[in-house]
Design an enzyme around this catalytic site. Structure first.
Site, short mmCIF file in Angstrom:
data_model
loop_
_atom_site.label_atom_id
_atom_site.label_comp_id
_atom_site.label_asym_id
_atom_site.label_seq_id
_atom_site.Cartn_x
_atom_site.Cartn_y
_atom_site.Cartn_z
N ASP A 90 -5.77 -2.37 -7.64
CA ASP A 90 -7.04 -1.61 -7.60
C ASP A 90 -7.33 -0.73 -8.81
O ASP A 90 -6.44 -0.04 -9.31
CB ASP A 90 -7.03 -0.62 -6.43
CG ASP A 90 -6.60 -1.21 -5.12
OD1 ASP A 90 -6.36 -2.41 -5.05
OD2 ASP A 90 -6.50 -0.44 -4.15
N TRP A 103 3.68 -6.91 -6.98
CA TRP A 103 3.45 -5.57 -6.41
C TRP A 103 4.76 -4.90 -6.04
O TRP A 103 5.71 -5.58 -5.61
CB TRP A 103 2.55 -5.72 -5.18
CG TRP A 103 2.06 -4.43 -4.63
CD1 TRP A 103 0.94 -3.75 -5.02
CD2 TRP A 103 2.65 -3.65 -3.57
NE1 TRP A 103 0.82 -2.60 -4.28
CE2 TRP A 103 1.85 -2.52 -3.38
CE3 TRP A 103 3.79 -3.80 -2.77
CZ2 TRP A 103 2.12 -1.54 -2.43
CZ3 TRP A 103 4.07 -2.83 -1.82
CH2 TRP A 103 3.24 -1.71 -1.65
N PHE A 106 -0.46 5.55 -4.26
CA PHE A 106 -1.49 4.57 -3.91
C PHE A 106 -2.86 5.01 -4.44
O PHE A 106 -3.00 6.05 -5.08
CB PHE A 106 -1.51 4.37 -2.38
CG PHE A 106 -0.50 3.36 -1.89
CD1 PHE A 106 0.60 2.98 -2.65
CD2 PHE A 106 -0.66 2.76 -0.63
CE1 PHE A 106 1.52 2.04 -2.18
CE2 PHE A 106 0.25 1.82 -0.16
CZ PHE A 106 1.34 1.46 -0.92
N GLU A 136 -10.27 -0.30 3.58
CA GLU A 136 -9.60 0.23 2.39
C GLU A 136 -10.63 0.70 1.36
O GLU A 136 -11.78 0.27 1.36
CB GLU A 136 -8.71 -0.87 1.78
CG GLU A 136 -7.57 -1.30 2.69
CD GLU A 136 -6.51 -2.15 1.98
OE1 GLU A 136 -5.33 -1.80 2.03
OE2 GLU A 136 -6.87 -3.17 1.37
C1 FRU Z 1 -6.11 -2.08 -1.74
C2 FRU Z 1 -4.81 -1.35 -1.43
C3 FRU Z 1 -5.09 0.11 -1.11
C4 FRU Z 1 -3.80 0.78 -1.44
C5 FRU Z 1 -3.34 0.00 -2.65
C6 FRU Z 1 -1.85 -0.16 -2.76
O1 FRU Z 1 -5.95 -3.23 -2.48
O2 FRU Z 1 -4.12 -1.99 -0.39
O3 FRU Z 1 -5.52 0.34 0.22
O4 FRU Z 1 -3.96 2.14 -1.73
O5 FRU Z 1 -3.95 -1.28 -2.56
O6 FRU Z 1 -1.49 -0.70 -3.99
#
Ligand code: FRU
Length: 482
Positions: A37, A61, A96, A215
């Site tokens: 993000d 990730w 996050f 989100e």
């Molecule tokens: C959206 C998300 C958010 C979170 C982040 C974690 O893609 O899942 O909700 O903060 O990515 O990397």
């Protein structure tokens, strides 16, 4: 706990080993390794800053850091040191997503701390935190963290992605959340000092059709209406709609600050109909433009660049406007014209009777084409590889559908996406093609489609299929900013 310097060294080392074949020429990426993000988009002291979810130790990730770039013009970006590393009690397993504000000259990041209870079982809790900077480069987490240590009592453990803005004398924060029984919603807090927050209540909630978790929410005024933008998880596919694993879309409505009442006046609409567009955030720049940037990928999709030592990119910055019938239009920022290198006017006022190839083996291109559809002609543009590969964009006048077919450009399954677009007489396409992406803006932002493509062949150019009535077709080779 790894230090910022260790993270910085890890990403620099990885950058030296990367395979460049799909590296993008003019999109925001990390120097190497994983990103997702966009975070903390802001124009601060005249310069544009973008942060992003980043794992500096791997191409997949993992514990989230905040990567950081800045720009004077939204086009030419410069890498800055990593801004946030996880490791405190309140953000032990990840920093996050979140946002940024200018608090009286102090650049302030508001982000979610992620803490696993049991990592294997994926049980966790989430907190809201703050980090500040005087120079826009080095950030310090404040002693008051976590500024919001827990969600309201009726909430699930999903409690993240703060978007903060100022209205009159108060700061407001919305968060992505769900109820205890997993109904997606957005909740609202208020503060006078960014440290002490009062829970106000639910801003909007799914009626049961909009997923289990919302989100990355965003909330802003445009043309007298309020737009609630969010990325719901768990919506069912319906024909051409909601074809990606998760969506990004918006509700238009009216909002009163004194009662916290958001009255929705339109149904949920996806913001882009391509394969790879998620977790979009916006900010208001000094020219009062509402600018949106998204993550140009989708969770759990095919990501061949992981084999190359990197993964993930952000979309081009797009200006949002609201049409008279309350649809959000997205158009690339004007400044992107400064990427243009050579200009090639290819066609003008011509009916194409046999497929017409515009030859170029350049990978970084902008194409602008205007088609006359008065006689209901079909329009089909193909970005061609030298043998088998092609990315095909078709407008079907009868069904009023714009179809992007990437099945022969590295998207092995599920290659087709469709947008509905009502064209009367004229179709205008503006296309941005990069080494591994395509962004389509149709009829001045009425429909947009954003997808990653992973061609393996050398490029041959692009082809206009027979039957089209071309008013104008121009293309530009674009510069590589990195
Ligand atoms: C959206 C998300 C958010 C979170 C982040 C974690 O893609 O899942 O909700 O903060 O990515 O990397």
């Amino acid at each position: 706990m790894n230090t910022l310097q260790q993270a910085q060294d890890a990403v620099q080392l990885a950058a030296q080993k990367m395979n460049q074949r799909y590296r993008l020429g003019y999109h925001i990426m990390a120097p190497a390794q994983w990103i997702n993000d966009p975070n903390g988009l802001i124009q601060y002291k005249g310069e544009y800053h973008a942060f992003y979810q980043h794992h500096p130790y791997d191409e997949s990730w993992g514990p989230m850091h905040w990567g950081h770039v800045k720009s004077k013009d939204l086009v030419h970006w410069e890498h800055l040191p990593i801004a946030l590393t996880p490791g405190n009690d309140y953000d032990k397993d990840g920093c996050f997503s979140g946002s940024a504000v200018d608090d009286n000259g102090q650049l302030t990041l508001i982000y979610t701390g992620h803490i696993y209870i049991d990592k294997k079982a994926d049980t966790f809790y989430q907190t809201q935190n703050i980090a500040v900077s005087q120079d826009g480069v080095n950030f310090t987490k404040v002693v008051e963290n976590a500024v919001i240590p827990e969600p309201p009592a009726d909430s699930s453990h999903h409690f993240r992605d703060p978007k903060v803005w100022k209205h009159e004398n108060n700061w407001y924060m919305i968060l992505g959340n769900s109820t205890k029984d997993m109904v997606g919603r957005v909740i609202l807090y208020r503060s006078t000092d960014l440290r002490q927050w009062d829970y106000i209540g639910v801003l909007a909630q799914s009626d049961g059709s909009l997923g289990f978790m919302w989100e990355c929410p965003d909330f802003f005024e445009l043309n007298g209406k309020h737009i609630l933008l969010f990325s719901p998880q768990g919506m069912e596919k319906q024909g051409d709609l909601y074809n990606n694993l998760f969506q990004t879309g918006y509700l238009v409505g009216d909002y009163q600050y004194d009662t916290n009442h958001f009255t929705q006046t339109s149904s949920f609409t996806e913001l882009d109909n391509g394969h790879d567009f998620y977790a979009v955030q916006t900010f208001l720049d000094e020219q009062s433009r509402r600018i949106a940037i998204g993550w140009m990928d989708m969770w759990e999709s095919n990501m061949p660049t992981k084999a190359d030592g990197w993964c993930g990119a952000l979309t081009l910055p797009r200006v949002l406007t609201l049409s008279e019938d309350h649809k959000l239009l997205m158009n690339p920022v004007e400044e992107l014209k400064t990427l243009r290198n050579a200009e090639y006017p290819a066609l003008r006022n011509q009916t194409i009777t046999t497929n017409y190839l515009v030859p170029t083996n350049e990978a970084l291109l902008e194409i602008k084409a205007v088609f006359d559809l008065r006689n209901e002609q079909a329009v089909c543009l193909k970005i061609r590889g030298i043998r088998e590969e092609e990315t095909v964009l078709t407008y079907d006048y009868t069904t009023k559908k714009l179809i992007l077919d990437c099945s022969k450009s590295g998207k092995t399954e599920d290659g087709i996406r469709t947008a509905t677009l009502h064209v009367e007489h004229e179709l205008t396409l503006q296309l941005f093609i990069d080494s591994s992406s395509i962004e389509v803006f149709a009829n001045h932002g009425l429909a947009t489609m954003t997808s990653r493509i992973y061609p393996t062949e050398e490029r041959l150019g692009f082809e206009v299929a027979a039957g089209a009535n071309v008013k104008e077709l121009t293309y530009w080779t674009l510069n590589d900013i990195w």
